[in-house]
Design a protein around this motif. Structure first.
Motif, PDB file in Angstrom:
ATOM      1  N   PRO A 185      -2.373 -54.080   9.443  1.00 54.54           N
ATOM      2  CA  PRO A 185      -2.257 -52.665   9.051  1.00 54.54           C
ATOM      3  C   PRO A 185      -3.496 -51.862   9.439  1.00 54.54           C
ATOM      4  O   PRO A 185      -3.408 -50.652   9.628  1.00 54.54           O
ATOM      5  CB  PRO A 185      -2.120 -52.717   7.528  1.00 54.54           C
ATOM      6  CG  PRO A 185      -1.797 -54.123   7.175  1.00 54.54           C
ATOM      7  CD  PRO A 185      -2.249 -54.991   8.306  1.00 54.54           C
ATOM      8  N   ARG A 223       3.208 -51.832   8.565  1.00 58.14           N
ATOM      9  CA  ARG A 223       3.011 -51.560   7.150  1.00 58.14           C
ATOM     10  C   ARG A 223       2.644 -52.861   6.451  1.00 58.14           C
ATOM     11  O   ARG A 223       3.180 -53.909   6.790  1.00 58.14           O
ATOM     12  CB  ARG A 223       4.303 -50.991   6.536  1.00 58.14           C
ATOM     13  CG  ARG A 223       4.375 -49.473   6.595  1.00 58.14           C
ATOM     14  CD  ARG A 223       5.325 -48.924   5.535  1.00 58.14           C
ATOM     15  NE  ARG A 223       6.685 -49.405   5.708  1.00 58.14           N
ATOM     16  CZ  ARG A 223       7.604 -48.777   6.447  1.00 58.14           C
ATOM     17  NH1 ARG A 223       7.313 -47.644   7.065  1.00 58.14           N
ATOM     18  NH2 ARG A 223       8.812 -49.269   6.556  1.00 58.14           N
ATOM     19  N   GLN A 255      -4.767 -47.026   7.873  1.00 56.84           N
ATOM     20  CA  GLN A 255      -3.439 -46.425   7.883  1.00 56.84           C
ATOM     21  C   GLN A 255      -3.357 -45.428   6.729  1.00 56.84           C
ATOM     22  O   GLN A 255      -3.906 -45.720   5.657  1.00 56.84           O
ATOM     23  CB  GLN A 255      -2.445 -47.552   7.610  1.00 56.84           C
ATOM     24  CG  GLN A 255      -1.136 -47.442   8.314  1.00 56.84           C
ATOM     25  CD  GLN A 255      -0.267 -48.672   8.022  1.00 56.84           C
ATOM     26  OE1 GLN A 255       0.432 -48.691   7.032  1.00 56.84           O
ATOM     27  NE2 GLN A 255      -0.325 -49.674   8.879  1.00 56.84           N
ATOM     28  N   ASN A 301      -3.295 -46.444   2.847  1.00 58.82           N
ATOM     29  CA  ASN A 301      -3.991 -47.719   2.653  1.00 58.82           C
ATOM     30  C   ASN A 301      -5.488 -47.525   2.621  1.00 58.82           C
ATOM     31  O   ASN A 301      -6.024 -46.754   3.418  1.00 58.82           O
ATOM     32  CB  ASN A 301      -3.720 -48.643   3.837  1.00 58.82           C
ATOM     33  CG  ASN A 301      -2.343 -49.211   3.788  1.00 58.82           C
ATOM     34  OD1 ASN A 301      -2.122 -50.250   3.193  1.00 58.82           O
ATOM     35  ND2 ASN A 301      -1.396 -48.501   4.382  1.00 58.82           N
TER      36      ASN A 301
END
Ligand SMILES: Nc1nc2c(c(=O)[nH]1)N[C@H]1C(S)=C(S)[C@@H](COP(=O)(O)OP(=O)(O)OC[C@H]3O[C@@H](n4cnc5c(=O)[nH]c(N)nc54)[C@H](O)[C@@H]3O)O[C@H]1N2
Ligand SMILES: Nc1nc2c(c(=O)[nH]1)N[C@H]1C(S)=C(S)[C@@H](COP(=O)(O)OP(=O)(O)OC[C@H]3O[C@@H](n4cnc5c(=O)[nH]c(N)nc54)[C@H](O)[C@@H]3O)O[C@H]1N2
Ligand code: SF4
Ligand SMILES: [Mo]
Length: 895
Positions: free
Chosen positions: A203, A219, A666, A669
């Motif tokens: 990710p 993801r 990301q 995150n």
């Protein structure tokens, strides 16, 4: 009597690096004063002479600061006699009152195989408790479970040469460039030599991703969908090796059917993983068309609530194509710790018995006869997370922790600390007196001083099944002893003396090897029969060798590079198993209160809880303070600024970390390194935040995805303090420590203004010549303290959102001589000469500004930068960071 080391020890000792599972050979040249020169061993087949930044800096970690040098009971120094008596007496009493199941051992992949063997035998064979687990539960146990489901045994099929010979290397959940740097150099060499392509699946876009030909920023937690999609694609493209599947495997149809229900097409795979269709297609085509593929996986796969399924989803694709056991191909679990593998071999996990045997009645009987063990256990014990829960519930009354720092590595670590407080007996075998785990207390607390790397002697096994020697080259400090010797003495006091009469590591190794071969006859992968009668001399001089090494193999110096070349596995019918995996599901999903996913892991130059790398100024320079990586959009959304502070909260705890805004993250995150503890920071113990839902098969906790919230935190003043000896931090401040050349660094932030900080700190230097600059109206204060013309301390405080740059002050502090210009610049905060900027190359201490200057002056490649300023010319761990600064990379990023 103490023997001077120089008399007993040859000039250069061949040993093995105590950090990662690459298992590099090290040449140590003791200086006779407790230190040693360190170099890579050109003869070691893991590294051929190379070392990464951590390995190269080993010499800086050998000092005795903070060492635990004497046994202690409840905070007071005792004799060994007293300590061993306390441990044995309390264990006996607890076993009598509550049964042996009230005793637990928590071991470590950093113990030597010989230590592991003795711990396992004592607990499972003689004390009679099954509750023996290890920090490898947090690290490797999903890979172990995936191997066992697929192969019937915990076997790593391939070897490092496969990386040299692969045409495609897929790195899943692995920041190899930072965590297995010497293997990554081998991959980079393969790329240069044969055009090997590298794909990363993570990710985050890490430094490893920066170097890859294709990066798939999926993801979190969706790896099983990606590899299910790949299995379907292989089937629809006719790329399945039907002959191999028919002759050597079972379960293909069910696995494929399940994969079809999870990810029936490229579009479905893209939707399930959040990846672009064209990226998925490119990856699938690369994998389909390339026969020589190695898929390496580590913590992004294992440390997951579906870690075992992730591993099997990967292995399925290799079995379907018959790409296993042959040169240049195979699934490859990269092990983390230096002896993660040795611990598995000895049986240190709660769901293993010993020597790759489990709990089938005939296996239990076999080990019972071999050990002559009266109290042998007959079934699995509790795995780490469950074990600490049982401690909290009072079911387990005695815990012996060895070679691990669970207060800084277990999920929900605050609950672990509370649980420990209720123990009747808490024993910690440690090297340092100051770790969070060594400072925790129970009703009775015993600290046992263990030998450290360089002092201890035995064997470790690396990721490719290669057994290497760790050899001592330093004298034992204080009263420290080998872990195996300490446990053998406790065993004697418990009445098991005859079975623990060990006098050397070699003797234990022979017994371990003999058990692996006992009634084996090729039925178990792990077989060291060829070494069962190794002489002390041969053990002393042993060269690295890969198991299996059965007795009938002839020359015991020759091991085996690969297994399963013949397509035979260790299941009852000899066939490998496909596994029908579950669709991806995060164990804990974001909510309105906790909208982000907190991912945790590692940085390039620190090792775990920093008990060793924290001593090195070179290694402390790269990342000096605990931080949080966040995507630029999220930073805006949550009002965070680069260099400012964020409070990160989960259901379990909170931390305050410096903000690092990066598009490598990301959206949705955040990432924080696991390394900081109460020993090194005021608000940086990230592991306490982690939920740790266990994988149902392996029991490995999810450490990469905890729902979290972030809010900005502002401090009135920020600053740093450099001192020659360590200074206590001020209560109520935010602070973190970092080793600096010539002394200690403290980075801090506080709600106090510069005037209060000046008042609080200037009194620390009585009898010094003090030079000061203050502009309290602007929140500014600087101080330099001198004694006999030597700079003893320097302090800077500023108001604002970023911490003041300390690179210049560190340079001046490190220098032997101080010039008038230096004195002026310490007070003005402005360099008379250019500062080097934040350190990129740890080996040569080369800063960012020096590298960008070299590039501005015309250096256009990693090589020419190296020629201009030495950066990247030693260990090469920083090459990815240098490459990112080159004009080509900058142009690419801008495009
Ligand atoms: N410098 C350094 N090197 C080390 C260590 C160290 O402390 N410092 N420790 C050693 C040890 S014991 C270990 S176990 C290894 C660990 O080595 P690695 O596994 O390479 O390291 P981590 O940073 O823990 O995690 C790897 C990556 O997994 C990614 N990840 C998170 N969630 C997912 C997911 O759902 N899917 C995928 N595909 N990826 C995900 C993270 O973003 C992270 O970049 O390193 C070893 N080497
Ligand atoms: N949130 C989060 N948590 C994690 C991880 C993560 O990625 N995220 N990673 C997990 C993984 S993969 C791992 S491997 C663990 C690592 O976590 P730990 O094992 O807890 O970390 P270390 O700092 O390596 O701890 C080793 C301890 O042993 C001591 N020691 C060193 N040598 C010896 C010796 O010879 N004998 C004895 N008795 N003691 C010795 C050291 O001083 C140190 O205190 O952390 C796990 N926890
Ligand atoms: S890659 Fe680095 S840390 Fe790992 S074993 Fe080699 S030198 Fe040690
Ligand atoms: Mo690990």
């Amino acid at each position: 009597m103490t023997v001077p080391v120089s008399d007993a020890t040859p000039a250069v000792v061949k040993t093995t690096c105590p950090y990662c599972g690459v298992g590099c050979g090290v040449l140590a040249s003791p200086d006779g004063q407790g230190g040693a020169g360190i170099a890579g061993d050109p003869g070691h087949p893991a590294n051929f002479g190379r070392l990464c930044s951590k390995g190269s800096a080993l010499g800086e970690t050998l000092g005795l600061d903070d060492r635990l040098l004497h046994p202690m009971v409840d905070g007071s120094r005792v004799t060994w006699e007293g300590a061993l008596g306390t441990v044995a007496g309390s264990l006996r009493r607890i076993a009598e009152e509550h049964g042996p199941n009230a005793i637990a051992f928590y071991l470590s992949g950093q113990l030597l195989t010989e230590d592991y063997y003795v711990a396992n035998k004592l607990a499972k064979g003689f004390l009679g408790t099954p509750h023996v687990d290890t920090n490898s539960r947090l690290c490797m146990s999903s890979a172990v479970a995936a191997h066992r489901r697929a192969f019937g045994s915990d076997t790593v099929p391939g070897c490092y040469e496969d990386l040299d010979e692969a045409d495609l290397i897929v790195l899943v959940g692995s920041n190899t460039a930072w965590c297995h740097p010497i293997l990554f150099r081998r991959m980079a060499d393969a790329k240069a030599k044969r055009g090997t392509r590298i794909v990363t699946i993570d990710p985050r876009r890490t430094q490893t991703g920066e170097e890859a030909d294709l990066h798939l920023g999926l993801r979190p937690g969706t790896d099983t969908a990606l590899f299910s999609g790949l299995l379907v694609h292989l089937a629809t493209q006719g790329a399945v090796d039907r002959g191999y599947v028919a002759d050597h495997t079972a379960g293909f149809d069910a696995a494929l059917e399940r994969a079809q229900s999870i990810a029936p097409s490229i579009a479905a795979t893209a939707a399930a993983t959040g990846l672009g269709e064209s990226d998925v297609q490119t990856f699938f085509e690369m994998f389909t068309r390339t026969r020589r593929v190695v898929t390496c996986f580590s913590m992004g796969v294992n440390q997951s609530a579906q870690g075992t399924d992730k591993g099997n989803a990967i292995i399925n694709c290799h079995l379907a194509t018959g790409r296993i056991g042959q040169p240049g191909m195979g699934p490859f679990s990269l092990t983390g710790q230096p002896n993660a593998m040795g611990g598995r071999e000895a049986g240190g996990l709660a769901n293993m018995l010993a020597a790759h045997m489990h709990f089938a009645p005939e296996e239990v009987d076999r080990v019972r006869r071999f050990w002559d063990a009266p109290n042998i256990i007959t079934g699995e014990g509790m795995k780490a997370v469950a074990m600490f829960e049982a401690i909290a519930r009072g079911k387990i009354k005695a815990l012996w922790v060895m070679g691990t720092n669970p207060l800084v590595s277990m999920p929900r670590a605050d609950a672990v600390r509370e649980a420990i407080a209720g123990l009747d007996l808490y024993v910690v075998s440690e090297v340092l007196a100051t770790t969070d785990t060594a400072r925790a207390t129970a009703k009775k607390t015993v600290l046992l001083p263990a030998l450290a790397w360089g002092e201890k002697s035995g064997t470790v096994t690396n990721s490719e099944r290669r057994i290497s020697r760790q050899r001592s080259f330093l004298a034992a400090p204080g009263e420290a002893r080998a872990d195996w010797a300490i446990m053998s003495d406790v065993a004697k006091r418990l009445g098991f003396g005859a079975s623990f009469a060990y006098t050397s590591a070699a003797q234990i190794f022979r017994e371990h090897a003999a058990l692996s071969a006992f009634e084996n006859e090729g039925t178990r992968d792990f077989d060291l029969g060829g070494l069962a009668e190794i002489s002390d001399r041969a053990y002393d001089t042993a060269t690295p060798v890969q198991w299996p090494i059965p007795k009938r193999s002839g020359d015991p110096r020759k091991g085996r590079a690969r297994l399963f070349a013949d397509g035979r596995f260790y299941t009852f019918d000899g066939r490998a198993r496909f596994v029908a995996v579950q669709p991806p599901a995060l164990a804990s999903v974001p909510t309105a209160e906790r909208p982000l996913i907190l991912n945790t892991g590692r940085v390039r130059d620190h090792w775990h809880t920093m008990t060793r790398t924290g001593k090195s100024q070179r290694l402390s320079a790269h990342r000096a303070a605990p931080f949080l990586e966040i995507h630029p959009d999220d930073a805006v959304r949550y009002r965070l600024t680069e260099g400012g502070f964020a409070r990160v909260s989960t259901d379990h705890a909170s931390a305050i970390l410096e903000v690092a805004v990066t598009d490598g993250a990301q959206p949705g995150n955040v990432f924080a390194p696991m390394h900081w503890s109460d020993m090194t920071a005021s608000h940086g113990r990230v592991v306490a935040l982690v939920r740790g839902a266990p994988d149902p098969v392996s029991g490995q906790p999810e450490l990469k995805a905890t729902p979290a919230a972030v809010t900005p935190v502002a401090y009135r003043s920020r600053g740093y303090l450099l001192t020659r000896s360590a200074m206590p931090a001020t209560a109520g401040w935010w602070w973190t420590r970092a080793a600096v050349q010539g002394g200690h660094g403290l980075i801090f932030a506080t709600q106090d203004g510069s005037r209060e900080v000046a008042l609080a700190l200037r009194g620390l230097f009585p009898g010094h010549e003090i030079a000061e600059y203050s502009d309290h109206a602007r929140g500014l204060y600087r101080l330099a303290a001198y004694r006999d013309g030597r700079l003893m301390a320097c302090l800077a405080v500023e108001a604002g959102e970023r911490r003041p740059d300390w690179e210049l002050a560190k340079q001046v502090f490190a220098a032997d001589e101080i010039t008038a210009a230096d004195r002026r610049s310490l007070l003005s905060g402005r360099a008379q000469t250019a500062s080097a900027g934040p350190v990129i190359c740890a080996c040569h201490g080369v800063g960012l500004d020096v590298i960008t200057a070299a590039i501005a002056a015309g250096a256009g490649s990693v090589e020419t930068v190296g020629a201009a300023c030495k950066a990247g010319t030693n260990c090469g761990s920083c090459i990815p960071e240098i490459r990112k600064l080159l004009p080509a990379a900058l142009a690419r990023d801008a495009a």
